[in-house]
Motif scaffolding. Structure first.
Motif, PDB file in Angstrom:
ATOM      1  N   LEU A   1       0.831  -1.195   0.000  1.00  0.00           N
ATOM      2  CA  LEU A   1       0.000   0.000   0.000  1.00  0.00           C
ATOM      3  C   LEU A   1       0.867   1.247   0.000  1.00  0.00           C
ATOM      4  CD1 LEU A   1      -2.775  -0.991   2.571  1.00  0.00           C
ATOM      5  CD2 LEU A   1      -2.894  -1.060   0.088  1.00  0.00           C
ATOM      6  N   GLU A   2       0.400   2.253  -0.698  1.00  0.00           N
ATOM      7  CA  GLU A   2       1.102   3.526  -0.753  1.00  0.00           C
ATOM      8  C   GLU A   2       0.297   4.569   0.025  1.00  0.00           C
ATOM      9  OE1 GLU A   2       3.586   3.453  -4.896  1.00  0.00           O
ATOM     10  OE2 GLU A   2       1.517   4.162  -4.999  1.00  0.00           O
ATOM     11  N   TYR A   3       0.965   5.246   0.966  1.00  0.00           N
ATOM     12  CA  TYR A   3       0.338   6.280   1.769  1.00  0.00           C
ATOM     13  C   TYR A   3       0.957   7.632   1.404  1.00  0.00           C
ATOM     14  CZ  TYR A   3      -1.320   2.485   4.787  1.00  0.00           C
ATOM     15  OH  TYR A   3      -1.916   1.361   5.285  1.00  0.00           O
ATOM     16  N   GLN A   4       0.131   8.600   1.184  1.00  0.00           N
ATOM     17  CA  GLN A   4       0.628   9.948   0.929  1.00  0.00           C
ATOM     18  C   GLN A   4      -0.091  10.916   1.846  1.00  0.00           C
ATOM     19  OE1 GLN A   4       0.456  11.240  -3.121  1.00  0.00           O
ATOM     20  NE2 GLN A   4       1.278  13.268  -2.692  1.00  0.00           N
ATOM     21  N   TYR A   5       0.689  11.553   2.722  1.00  0.00           N
ATOM     22  CA  TYR A   5       0.109  12.475   3.695  1.00  0.00           C
ATOM     23  C   TYR A   5       0.208  13.900   3.174  1.00  0.00           C
ATOM     24  CZ  TYR A   5      -0.507  15.273   7.902  1.00  0.00           C
ATOM     25  OH  TYR A   5      -0.950  16.204   8.806  1.00  0.00           O
ATOM     26  N   THR A   6      -0.886  14.622   3.251  1.00  0.00           N
ATOM     27  CA  THR A   6      -0.906  16.028   2.850  1.00  0.00           C
ATOM     28  C   THR A   6      -1.374  16.856   4.029  1.00  0.00           C
ATOM     29  OG1 THR A   6      -1.451  15.419   0.574  1.00  0.00           O
ATOM     30  CG2 THR A   6      -1.804  17.709   1.211  1.00  0.00           C
ATOM     31  N   ALA A   7      -0.493  17.722   4.547  1.00  0.00           N
ATOM     32  CA  ALA A   7      -0.847  18.553   5.692  1.00  0.00           C
ATOM     33  C   ALA A   7      -1.887  19.592   5.292  1.00  0.00           C
ATOM     34  CB  ALA A   7       0.392  19.237   6.253  1.00  0.00           C
ATOM     35  N   ARG A   8      -2.794  19.893   6.193  1.00  0.00           N
ATOM     36  CA  ARG A   8      -3.830  20.887   5.924  1.00  0.00           C
ATOM     37  C   ARG A   8      -3.214  22.280   5.807  1.00  0.00           C
ATOM     38  NH1 ARG A   8      -9.329  21.530   6.340  1.00  0.00           N
ATOM     39  NH2 ARG A   8     -10.074  23.540   7.110  1.00  0.00           N
ATOM     40  N   LEU A   9      -2.308  22.602   6.719  1.00  0.00           N
ATOM     41  CA  LEU A   9      -1.652  23.902   6.695  1.00  0.00           C
ATOM     42  C   LEU A   9      -0.144  23.748   6.539  1.00  0.00           C
ATOM     43  CD1 LEU A   9      -3.665  25.633   9.560  1.00  0.00           C
ATOM     44  CD2 LEU A   9      -3.965  25.944   7.102  1.00  0.00           C
ATOM     45  N   LYS A  10       0.510  23.201   7.571  1.00  0.00           N
ATOM     46  CA  LYS A  10       1.952  23.018   7.565  1.00  0.00           C
ATOM     47  C   LYS A  10       2.272  21.649   8.131  1.00  0.00           C
ATOM     48  CE  LYS A  10       2.682  27.953   8.558  1.00  0.00           C
ATOM     49  NZ  LYS A  10       3.271  28.927   9.500  1.00  0.00           N
ATOM     50  N   ASP A  11       3.538  21.300   8.077  1.00  0.00           N
ATOM     51  CA  ASP A  11       3.949  20.042   8.687  1.00  0.00           C
ATOM     52  C   ASP A  11       3.956  20.145  10.205  1.00  0.00           C
ATOM     53  OD1 ASP A  11       4.256  18.831   6.279  1.00  0.00           O
ATOM     54  OD2 ASP A  11       6.371  19.335   6.086  1.00  0.00           O
TER      55      ASP A  11
ATOM     56  N   LEU B   1       1.986  22.190  13.592  1.00  0.00           N
ATOM     57  CA  LEU B   1       0.842  22.975  14.024  1.00  0.00           C
ATOM     58  C   LEU B   1       1.281  24.020  15.034  1.00  0.00           C
ATOM     59  CD1 LEU B   1      -1.942  20.259  14.480  1.00  0.00           C
ATOM     60  CD2 LEU B   1      -1.645  21.836  12.574  1.00  0.00           C
ATOM     61  N   GLU B   2       0.713  25.195  14.933  1.00  0.00           N
ATOM     62  CA  GLU B   2       0.999  26.285  15.859  1.00  0.00           C
ATOM     63  C   GLU B   2       0.011  26.234  17.012  1.00  0.00           C
ATOM     64  OE1 GLU B   2       2.799  29.976  17.115  1.00  0.00           O
ATOM     65  OE2 GLU B   2       3.315  28.803  15.345  1.00  0.00           O
ATOM     66  N   ALA B   3       0.553  26.214  18.258  1.00  0.00           N
ATOM     67  CA  ALA B   3      -0.321  26.215  19.422  1.00  0.00           C
ATOM     68  C   ALA B   3      -1.002  27.590  19.556  1.00  0.00           C
ATOM     69  CB  ALA B   3       0.504  25.884  20.662  1.00  0.00           C
ATOM     70  N   PRO B   4      -2.199  27.663  20.118  1.00  0.00           N
ATOM     71  CA  PRO B   4      -2.923  26.523  20.681  1.00  0.00           C
ATOM     72  C   PRO B   4      -3.570  25.655  19.602  1.00  0.00           C
ATOM     73  CG  PRO B   4      -4.273  28.491  20.832  1.00  0.00           C
ATOM     74  CD  PRO B   4      -2.934  28.941  20.289  1.00  0.00           C
ATOM     75  N   VAL B   5      -3.677  24.365  19.907  1.00  0.00           N
ATOM     76  CA  VAL B   5      -4.286  23.401  19.007  1.00  0.00           C
ATOM     77  C   VAL B   5      -5.545  22.854  19.663  1.00  0.00           C
ATOM     78  CG1 VAL B   5      -4.011  21.206  17.813  1.00  0.00           C
ATOM     79  CG2 VAL B   5      -2.061  22.761  18.006  1.00  0.00           C
ATOM     80  N   GLN B   6      -6.663  22.918  18.933  1.00  0.00           N
ATOM     81  CA  GLN B   6      -7.919  22.406  19.455  1.00  0.00           C
ATOM     82  C   GLN B   6      -8.035  20.900  19.253  1.00  0.00           C
ATOM     83  OE1 GLN B   6     -10.140  24.382  21.112  1.00  0.00           O
ATOM     84  NE2 GLN B   6      -8.632  26.032  20.829  1.00  0.00           N
ATOM     85  N   LYS B   7      -8.730  20.255  20.161  1.00  0.00           N
ATOM     86  CA  LYS B   7      -9.034  18.839  19.968  1.00  0.00           C
ATOM     87  C   LYS B   7      -9.946  18.680  18.752  1.00  0.00           C
ATOM     88  CE  LYS B   7     -11.044  14.816  22.304  1.00  0.00           C
ATOM     89  NZ  LYS B   7     -11.696  14.308  23.548  1.00  0.00           N
ATOM     90  N   ALA B   8      -9.732  17.635  17.962  1.00  0.00           N
ATOM     91  CA  ALA B   8     -10.510  17.329  16.756  1.00  0.00           C
ATOM     92  C   ALA B   8     -10.224  18.300  15.618  1.00  0.00           C
ATOM     93  CB  ALA B   8     -12.003  17.278  17.046  1.00  0.00           C
ATOM     94  N   ALA B   9      -9.102  19.014  15.695  1.00  0.00           N
ATOM     95  CA  ALA B   9      -8.708  19.890  14.594  1.00  0.00           C
ATOM     96  C   ALA B   9      -8.151  19.043  13.451  1.00  0.00           C
ATOM     97  CB  ALA B   9      -7.657  20.888  15.064  1.00  0.00           C
ATOM     98  N   THR B  10      -8.530  19.383  12.228  1.00  0.00           N
ATOM     99  CA  THR B  10      -8.032  18.641  11.077  1.00  0.00           C
ATOM    100  C   THR B  10      -6.574  18.986  10.824  1.00  0.00           C
ATOM    101  OG1 THR B  10     -10.222  18.585  10.066  1.00  0.00           O
ATOM    102  CG2 THR B  10      -8.347  18.179   8.625  1.00  0.00           C
ATOM    103  N   ALA B  11      -5.729  17.968  10.873  1.00  0.00           N
ATOM    104  CA  ALA B  11      -4.299  18.184  10.687  1.00  0.00           C
ATOM    105  C   ALA B  11      -3.878  17.929   9.244  1.00  0.00           C
ATOM    106  CB  ALA B  11      -3.513  17.267  11.621  1.00  0.00           C
ATOM    107  N   GLY B  12      -4.594  17.073   8.546  1.00  0.00           N
ATOM    108  CA  GLY B  12      -4.232  16.756   7.171  1.00  0.00           C
ATOM    109  C   GLY B  12      -5.049  15.606   6.650  1.00  0.00           C
ATOM    110  N   THR B  13      -4.719  15.148   5.468  1.00  0.00           N
ATOM    111  CA  THR B  13      -5.417  14.019   4.855  1.00  0.00           C
ATOM    112  C   THR B  13      -4.405  12.972   4.421  1.00  0.00           C
ATOM    113  OG1 THR B  13      -5.349  15.088   2.689  1.00  0.00           O
ATOM    114  CG2 THR B  13      -7.318  15.446   4.015  1.00  0.00           C
ATOM    115  N   LEU B  14      -4.887  11.751   4.366  1.00  0.00           N
ATOM    116  CA  LEU B  14      -4.044  10.630   3.977  1.00  0.00           C
ATOM    117  C   LEU B  14      -4.715   9.926   2.809  1.00  0.00           C
ATOM    118  CD1 LEU B  14      -1.422   9.225   5.058  1.00  0.00           C
ATOM    119  CD2 LEU B  14      -2.934   7.599   6.190  1.00  0.00           C
TER     120      LEU B  14
END
Length: 431
Positions: free
Chosen positions: A357-367, A369-382
């Protein structure tokens, strides 16, 4: 479909099977490929649209009565919106009633003084491929045949289908339809045409949006009764369990046949096995015997189940290997845990392992995250795909996608901690 032609098909199919002449598709061995003997063919996984087999799948061909799946979808949409009810009745025009009396075509007899429920006409269209019944449903939905064809075309556009030709609701050759019901400026030689991919898109939407359509398509027979007219409707899908073209181990429960001289023997089939439902499309089947569309469909279905499997690659709420955490800057924690938002299953060749299997991760903003970080915040897609898979998906995608979100929150560090971190980073950069 011609009623006379159907009778010939059923008779020769039964004789062929009795004599042992029909190919034994139930024991199709697992191979790297299979040649479906037809002008075009396609197999997909029903829910995701993953393409499992394709042969001339983009080639535009006549599709005959498989057209009716599109009309049936519009009927279901009208019922869903409240525009129609199953118990609503409709009376045929003189031209539709006349067509219904043509015994050379698939029909249930309709009378100009009769009232027929939407449910009756729906069942007749799906089980018996009744042409006049489908046209009458079109009138119920849109008012007349021209407006219904316009609605069919519009629906195809919403699904991204641009290469189809639709000139009537039935799939009949245009010269078989009364001039009063022909689409304006259409020719008598015109016919409905689509690619196997187009047909699969329609079937996929019909199954996924209205799965109970199978309650009708799997009925082996039904009686159409109105007044003194009674018609025993035997399902044209001879692959249904117990019928003459059924294949052992394949509990086919739909969907729609199609036959004209130019379209040849066509069939859109569906079956579920080992937790995987597939849709197959065979257009203009070749080979010996008049059950050839079912022989080719059975061969294709067996090959798919022998050569493809489902593989779960993510679990909802659980971490994904290799993407368990994401770095956090200026936070009270140096990283935050991640988890998949859904359980993701991909359909891959049977020999596929986790390493394939091939996995490719794409960050939503950056590699990071800048604090503060909320719970359930979208970090990226795979995105996940199998190495070497060139078939992709019906919608043109090449992989499946899942979002990764944070499972905890991270507060921003206070001023003194940030100063301390800054000094530490400055010294580390010196070395």
């Amino acid at each position: 479909m011609s009623k006379l032609w159907r009778s010939v098909v059923v008779f020769i199919t039964a004789i062929s099977l009795w004599a042992g002449l029909a190919p034994a598709v139930s024991t199709q061995a697992a191979t790297s490929s299979v040649d479906v003997d037809a002008s075009a063919a396609l197999a997909i996984e029903a829910k995701t649209g993953k393409v499992l087999y394709a042969k001339n799948a983009d080639k535009t061909l006549p599709l005959a009565s498989m057209t009716k799946m599109l009309g049936i979808y519009l009927v279901r949409e009208a019922i869903k919106s409240g525009k129609l009810k199953w118990t609503d009745t409709v009376t045929p025009t003189a031209s539709i009633a006349k067509l219904s009396q043509n015994s050379d075509l698939s029909n249930v007899p309709l009378q100009t003084d009769g009232k027929y429920t939407i449910k009756q006409l729906y069942e007749a269209s799906l089980i018996y491929s009744a042409n006049a019944a489908m046209m009458l449903l079109g009138n119920a939905v849109s008012g007349n045949q021209t407006k219904f064809v316009d609605a069919m075309r519009a629906q195809l556009k919403t699904w991204g289908i641009k290469d189809a030709t639709i000139i009537n609701a039935t799939g009949l050759d245009n010269n078989q339809i009364d001039a009063a019901d022909r689409y304006p400026n259409s020719k008598t030689t015109d016919q409905n045409q689509m690619s196997a991919k187009d047909v699969a898109v329609i079937a996929q939407h019909l199954l996924n949006d209205y799965p109970d359509v199978l309650d009708t398509t799997k009925a082996k027979e039904m009686t159409f009764t109105e007044g003194s007219d009674t018609t025993k409707m035997s399902n044209y899908d001879l692959m249904l369990p117990g019928l003459s073209a059924a294949v052992s181990g394949l509990n086919v429960d739909g969907l729609k046949t199609g036959t004209t001289d130019r379209a040849g023997d066509c069939f859109t089939g569906t079956v579920e096995k080992n937790g995987m439902r597939i849709i197959t499309v065979v257009m203009h089947a070749n080979g010996s015997g008049n059950d050839k569309r079912f022989v080719q469909t059975g061969k294709l279905m067996n090959w798919v189940f022998a050569n493809w499997k489902a593989m779960q690659v993510t679990t909802k709420g659980k971490a994904v290997k290799g993407h368990e955490r994401l770095t956090v800057v200026h936070g009270t924690k140096a990283s935050v845990p991640l988890a998949a938002t859904k359980s993701l299953t991909v359909y891959v060749p049977s020999s596929t392992t986790a390493n394939d299997l091939e996995y490719q991760y794409t960050a939503r903003l950056k590699d990071k995250l800048e604090a503060p970080v909320q719970k359930a915040a979208t970090a990226g897609t795979l995105t996940v795909s199998a190495k070497g898979d060139t078939l992709g998906y019906l919608n043109g995608q090449t992989s499946e996608t899942v979002s990764l979100t944070t499972t905890k929150g991270v507060k921003r560090a206070n001023f003194f901690v940030l100063i301390f971190h800054g000094i530490g980073e400055w010294f580390s950069n010196l070395f």
